[in-house]
Design a protein around this motif. Structure first.
Motif, PDB file in Angstrom:
ATOM      1  N   PHE A  19       0.933  -0.865  -0.093  1.00 22.39           N
ATOM      2  CA  PHE A  19       0.025  -0.412  -0.542  1.00 22.39           C
ATOM      3  C   PHE A  19       0.628   1.111   0.362  1.00 22.39           C
ATOM      4  CE2 PHE A  19      -2.482  -3.126   2.585  1.00 22.39           C
ATOM      5  CZ  PHE A  19      -2.921  -3.222   1.537  1.00 22.39           C
ATOM      6  N   SER A  20       0.662   2.532  -1.128  1.00 19.65           N
ATOM      7  CA  SER A  20       1.271   3.303  -0.732  1.00 19.65           C
ATOM      8  C   SER A  20       1.021   4.703   0.896  1.00 19.65           C
ATOM      9  CB  SER A  20       0.537   4.130  -1.713  1.00 19.65           C
ATOM     10  OG  SER A  20      -0.939   4.786  -1.224  1.00 19.65           O
ATOM     11  N   PRO A  21       2.220   5.593   0.779  1.00 21.68           N
ATOM     12  CA  PRO A  21       2.000   6.321   1.840  1.00 21.68           C
ATOM     13  C   PRO A  21       0.562   6.359   2.358  1.00 21.68           C
ATOM     14  CG  PRO A  21       4.131   6.131   1.268  1.00 21.68           C
ATOM     15  CD  PRO A  21       3.248   5.137  -0.198  1.00 21.68           C
ATOM     16  N   ASP A  22       0.343   6.798   1.448  1.00 22.62           N
ATOM     17  CA  ASP A  22      -0.955   7.937   1.658  1.00 22.62           C
ATOM     18  C   ASP A  22      -1.885   7.186   2.063  1.00 22.62           C
ATOM     19  OD1 ASP A  22       0.082  10.068   0.516  1.00 22.62           O
ATOM     20  OD2 ASP A  22      -0.998  10.247  -1.517  1.00 22.62           O
ATOM     21  N   LEU A  23      -1.739   6.214   1.224  1.00 22.53           N
ATOM     22  CA  LEU A  23      -3.030   5.351   1.915  1.00 22.53           C
ATOM     23  C   LEU A  23      -2.393   4.555   4.022  1.00 22.53           C
ATOM     24  CD1 LEU A  23      -3.280   2.162  -0.919  1.00 22.53           C
ATOM     25  CD2 LEU A  23      -5.389   3.700   0.394  1.00 22.53           C
ATOM     26  N   HIS A  24      -1.695   4.588   3.295  1.00 17.78           N
ATOM     27  CA  HIS A  24      -0.810   4.137   5.581  1.00 17.78           C
ATOM     28  C   HIS A  24      -1.678   5.418   6.241  1.00 17.78           C
ATOM     29  CE1 HIS A  24       1.026   0.130   5.535  1.00 17.78           C
ATOM     30  NE2 HIS A  24       1.390   0.506   4.092  1.00 17.78           N
ATOM     31  N   ALA A  25      -0.983   6.404   5.379  1.00 14.77           N
ATOM     32  CA  ALA A  25      -1.687   7.796   6.605  1.00 14.77           C
ATOM     33  C   ALA A  25      -3.218   7.734   6.687  1.00 14.77           C
ATOM     34  CB  ALA A  25      -1.326   9.152   5.880  1.00 14.77           C
ATOM     35  N   ALA A  26      -3.951   7.033   5.401  1.00 15.60           N
ATOM     36  CA  ALA A  26      -5.157   6.957   5.762  1.00 15.60           C
ATOM     37  C   ALA A  26      -6.270   6.341   6.800  1.00 15.60           C
ATOM     38  CB  ALA A  26      -5.576   7.270   4.109  1.00 15.60           C
ATOM     39  N   ASN A  27      -5.226   4.992   6.414  1.00  9.27           N
ATOM     40  CA  ASN A  27      -5.353   3.814   8.014  1.00  9.27           C
ATOM     41  C   ASN A  27      -4.824   4.458   9.398  1.00  9.27           C
ATOM     42  OD1 ASN A  27      -5.770   1.345   8.654  1.00  9.27           O
ATOM     43  ND2 ASN A  27      -3.728   1.273   9.083  1.00  9.27           N
ATOM     44  N   ALA A  28      -4.422   5.255   8.864  1.00  9.56           N
ATOM     45  CA  ALA A  28      -3.814   5.610  10.720  1.00  9.56           C
ATOM     46  C   ALA A  28      -5.012   6.987  10.943  1.00  9.56           C
ATOM     47  CB  ALA A  28      -2.439   6.356  10.601  1.00  9.56           C
TER      48      ALA A  28
END
Length: 510
Positions: free
Chosen positions: A479-488
């Motif tokens: 998953f992209s960094p943007d998705l990890h941020a959205a997950n957080a």
């Protein structure tokens, strides 16, 4: 299948020595406990139990083990005349009772009366396996069993025989034990032996790496027999060994696994619609999931394609499910991973496998494997996880359903699809919507995938309560960094292979 022949069985007079599940039976703890409880039920009166399941799932081993652990009687039918079957069961009965002279019964009534009398002194299982083969030669046998059970239900209720009938999930067993069947009304136990799920299959093969476990599951599924008997205990060492493992097993004409998919279809469907069934499976392997798409692929009318679809469904080779977002659409997929692999990879390349080495053929097939086999199977594994293992932090959502969902969108060339639509409860359309998700096996996921899910939810907003609905992305390639941020931030749930196979059951709260 085989009868217990030449093995030492405990006689009817001997008490059972132990009831622990044999080591050779992998998993199946719940089934074993249910069968042992049924076999040892002390209440008076004859009991009837039914064990069904697809071929190679371990039904025979399970019932043989129960008979041996309890000192019960086991007989496995086969395709034969009624006279030969009665002669064989008489020989097995003589062996069981340790008498020299086999019994000679004139009909099944005499046979059943004698077999059920084994339960006169204590609870004792009488197992008749491959029951449909016996019914094929003796159509009146179910009625004879019904009469024998009803007769022994009358006073005095001293007999405690536990009659277990086993057979593959085929139209015969389905018809004999349907909800309106007299035998179903008498059955105290009905077990449907399913293939192992993807997590149990990884344990069966002894594979700790989730990626390798999934790849092997994509080829052989959760069928226990394939682990030892069909590949000679050959397990890929690691992910780097997977390609070589495919070439030396499922693409190797010298192994039973190479021929198994064709034998399985022939065994299940018989000769009449074999070609049509192969073509339907080929259509499914190419991504045709609706009745109309399959009929178009076959060049047939809808009614003509329906017969093969029904036959495959009745034999458990095909699963049908209502679209999670459009109740008017039914989608079909191949139930057995080995059949999907056969029709997407091996069958189109049979001639090449005869003329070239497996490594060359497999190199050519890798793209089809990823797109037509691994991709759809990964989506199904994600649906299985969402329905069975995930915790959606919703009261009453212990039991859920997960299906493919699609919406028509004039502004989107490919429509608005979601591979994992999760609803609370048993009904795919009536239960509250809990999640919509995308599943990608061979493609990394980025913010565009989350935006796609948001468009799906926006399109649903005018007709569904979305207060509990959450977007989820299932990815095997990162998953992209943007998705990890959205997950957080709690905007999306990310599920990778590690989480699918052994991670903590994820909760997405509002």
């Amino acid at each position: 299948m085989k009868a217990v022949h030449g093995q030492q069985q405990t006689s009817v007079e001997d008490p059972p020595e132990r009831s622990a599940k044999p080591d050779r039976l992998f998993d199946r703890e719940d089934e074993w406990e249910a069968l042992m409880a049924f076999a040892g039920d002390p209440h008076p009166g004859v009991g009837l139990g039914v064990v069904m399941g697809r071929p190679r799932q371990g039904k025979t081993l399970l019932m043989e083990s129960v008979a041996q652990a309890t000192g019960g009687f086991y007989f496995c039918g086969q395709q034969a005349t009624e006279a030969e079957s009665l002669r064989r069961v008489g020989e097995e009965y003589a062996c069981y009772r340790r008498v020299a002279q086999p019994s000679h019964w004139r009909d099944w009534k005499e046979c059943l009366d004698t077999l059920l009398a084994l339960g006169d002194t204590r609870p004792l299982p009488v197992v008749i396996d491959s029951f449909p083969d016996l019914v094929a030669a003796s159509p009146a046998l179910p009625s004879v069993i019904h009469g024998a059970l009803r007769h022994r239900d009358r006073a005095p209720l001293k007999n405690r025989a536990r009659l277990l009938l086993g057979g593959e999930t085929a139209p015969v067993m389905t018809r004999l034990f349907a909800s309106s069947s007299p035998l179903r009304a008498l059955a105290a136990l009905k077990l449907d032996i399913q293939p192992l799920d993807f997590r149990a299959a990884a344990q069966l093969w002894g594979i700790d790496d989730p990626r390798l476990a999934f790849l092997v599951y994509t080829v052989v599924g959760g069928t226990p027999a394939y682990r030892h008997d069909y590949v000679g205990d050959d397990v890929p060492v690691d992910s780097d060994d997977f390609d070589a493992w495919v070439c030396r097993t499922v693409l190797n004409p010298c192994t039973p696994l190479f021929h198994e998919a064709r034998h399985l279809l022939d065994e299940e469907t018989g000769p009449w619609d074999r070609g049509a069934c192969h073509s339907v499976l080929a259509a499914l392997a190419r991504g045709c999931t609706t009745h109309g798409e399959i009929a178009t692929f076959l060049g047939q009318q809808l009614t003509d394609a329906s017969r093969a679809l029904s036959l495959l469904r009745d034999h458990g080779l095909l699963q049908s499910q209502t679209d999670g977002l459009q109740p008017g659409i039914t989608r079909h997929h191949i139930a057995d991973p080995l059949l999907a692999f056969e029709h997407a990879v091996a069958r189109p390349r049979r001639a090449a496998l005869e003329q070239s080495d497996a490594e060359t053929v497999w190199e050519d097939a890798r793209t089809d494997f990823n797109t037509r086999v691994a991709g759809p199977r990964f989506a199904q594994v994600c649906r299985d996880w969402a329905a069975r293992f995930a915790d959606w932090a919703t009261p009453g959502s212990d039991h859920g359903t997960a299906s493919y969902g699609s919406l028509s969108d004039p502004s989107a060339a490919a429509g608005l699809d979601a591979e994992v639509v999760v609803r609370q409860g048993d009904d795919h359309m009536r239960g509250p919507l809990l999640s919509v998700g995308l599943a990608r096996w061979h493609t990394g996921m980025d913010i565009h995938h989350l935006q796609h899910l948001r468009r799906v939810l926006d399109a649903l907003g005018s007709r569904e309560d979305l207060s509990r609905a959450r977007p989820a992305l299932y990815g095997a390639s990162g998953f992209s960094p943007d998705l990890h941020a959205a997950n957080a931030r709690g905007e999306v749930m990310l599920v990778d292979l590690e989480r699918l196979y052994r991670g903590a059951q994820g909760v997405l709260r509002k």
